[in-house]
Design an enzyme around this catalytic site. Structure first.
Site, PDB file in Angstrom:
ATOM      1  N   HIS A  17       0.839  -1.207   0.000  1.00 30.48           N
ATOM      2  CA  HIS A  17       0.000   0.000   0.000  1.00 30.48           C
ATOM      3  C   HIS A  17       0.876   1.261   0.000  1.00 30.48           C
ATOM      4  CE1 HIS A  17      -3.135  -2.627   2.234  1.00 30.48           C
ATOM      5  NE2 HIS A  17      -3.574  -2.450   1.000  1.00 30.48           N
ATOM      6  N   LYS A  41     -14.889  -8.657   4.528  1.00 31.29           N
ATOM      7  CA  LYS A  41     -13.707  -8.883   5.371  1.00 31.29           C
ATOM      8  C   LYS A  41     -13.953  -8.386   6.785  1.00 31.29           C
ATOM      9  CE  LYS A  41     -10.619  -7.835   1.446  1.00 31.29           C
ATOM     10  NZ  LYS A  41      -9.713  -6.790   0.929  1.00 31.29           N
ATOM     11  N   SER A 131      -2.734  -7.637   2.808  1.00 35.21           N
ATOM     12  CA  SER A 131      -3.137  -7.521   4.217  1.00 35.21           C
ATOM     13  C   SER A 131      -3.466  -8.892   4.781  1.00 35.21           C
ATOM     14  CB  SER A 131      -4.372  -6.616   4.330  1.00 35.21           C
ATOM     15  OG  SER A 131      -4.080  -5.341   3.836  1.00 35.21           O
TER      16      SER A 131
HETATM   17  O1  PNS Z   1      -8.881  -3.000  -0.181  1.00 34.49           O
HETATM   18  P1  PNS Z   1     -10.280  -3.425  -0.540  1.00 34.49           P
HETATM   19  O2  PNS Z   1     -10.818  -4.383   0.498  1.00 34.49           O
HETATM   20  O3  PNS Z   1     -10.396  -3.926  -1.928  1.00 34.49           O
HETATM   21  O4  PNS Z   1     -11.149  -2.084  -0.418  1.00 34.49           O
HETATM   22  C1  PNS Z   1     -12.475  -2.179  -0.632  1.00 34.49           C
HETATM   23  C2  PNS Z   1     -13.193  -0.820  -0.779  1.00 34.49           C
HETATM   24  C3  PNS Z   1     -13.488  -0.186   0.545  1.00 34.49           C
HETATM   25  C4  PNS Z   1     -12.365   0.154  -1.618  1.00 34.49           C
HETATM   26  C5  PNS Z   1     -14.451  -1.240  -1.540  1.00 34.49           C
HETATM   27  O5  PNS Z   1     -15.144  -2.178  -0.772  1.00 34.49           O
HETATM   28  C6  PNS Z   1     -15.338  -0.078  -1.898  1.00 34.49           C
HETATM   29  O6  PNS Z   1     -15.040   0.633  -2.832  1.00 34.49           O
HETATM   30  N1  PNS Z   1     -16.437   0.093  -1.160  1.00 34.49           N
HETATM   31  C7  PNS Z   1     -17.410   1.105  -1.436  1.00 34.49           C
HETATM   32  C8  PNS Z   1     -18.625   0.507  -2.128  1.00 34.49           C
HETATM   33  C9  PNS Z   1     -18.345   0.290  -3.583  1.00 34.49           C
HETATM   34  O7  PNS Z   1     -18.114   1.205  -4.342  1.00 34.49           O
HETATM   35  N2  PNS Z   1     -18.344  -0.997  -3.975  1.00 34.49           N
HETATM   36  C10 PNS Z   1     -18.035  -1.405  -5.323  1.00 34.49           C
HETATM   37  C11 PNS Z   1     -19.221  -1.318  -6.201  1.00 34.49           C
HETATM   38  S1  PNS Z   1     -18.772  -1.099  -7.894  1.00 34.49           S
END
Ligand code: PNS
Length: 162
Positions: A17, A41, A131
């Site tokens: 990251h 998660k 992670s």
């Molecule tokens: O590091 P990660 O776990 O991939 O991060 C996930 C995160 C928080 C970036 C993702 O879950 C997210 O964008 N959440 C907001 C809701 C959203 O936009 N979901 C995707 C739909 S296209």
């Protein structure tokens, strides 16, 4: 001015990251590191503490154009719009990441065509760090020796105190 959101759950923040943040800070005038929750998660640290750890780690590197925020209740494209940024920054380490990011890029592009997704590939030395791998290494005797190379110092301290 170019600005990007680099979103993730960052539970826990890794050197992978940090590589992304470093590149993002050099590529864009402004970089917002946005901490969200991935419902799939279970988190080790709560979002305010993750924010503190990212802020400390970014401060050590010395980038002045990086802000760290927590977001919830919004889709990523909505959050990026609310921040008034033109880019979403994502990391792609392998084919599995690529497939996931490809779908996200297409959906976010459908919902918010004005926002471009930019994907970066980390160098091979850090390409296996995630992670979940880091969390899985914690526990057996000598774990500290392995884990300290995969996370920034403030995160290592927090893991050690836990
Ligand atoms: O590091 P990660 O776990 O991939 O991060 C996930 C995160 C928080 C970036 C993702 O879950 C997210 O964008 N959440 C907001 C809701 C959203 O936009 N979901 C995707 C739909 S296209």
């Amino acid at each position: 001015m170019s600005a990007a959101v680099y979103a993730g759950s960052f539970d826990v923040l890794t050197t992978g990251h940090m590589w992304m943040i470093d590149q993002g800070a050099k590529l864009f005038d402004q970089l917002i590191v946005a901490i969200g929750d991935n419902p799939a998660k279970k988190s080790m640290f709560d979002a305010p503490f993750r924010k503190e750890l990212i802020q400390k780690s970014v401060k050590e590197v010395g980038h002045m154009n990086v802000q760290v925020h927590v977001f919830s209740g919004l889709y990523l494209f909505e959050y990026a719009r609310a921040c008034n940024v033109n880019y979403i920054l994502r990391g792609v380490r392998n084919a599995e990441d690529f497939e996931y990011e490809r779908v996200m890029r297409n959906l976010n592009g459908d919902f918010a065509p004005e926002i471009q997704t930019v994907c970066l590939m980390p160098p091979r030395e850090i390409a296996e760090i995630s992670s979940s791998i880091v969390k899985g290494l914690i526990g057996p005797e000598g774990w500290e020796h392995l884990v300290r190379t995969f996370v920034p110092a403030p995160v290592f301290e927090a893991l050690n105190e836990r």
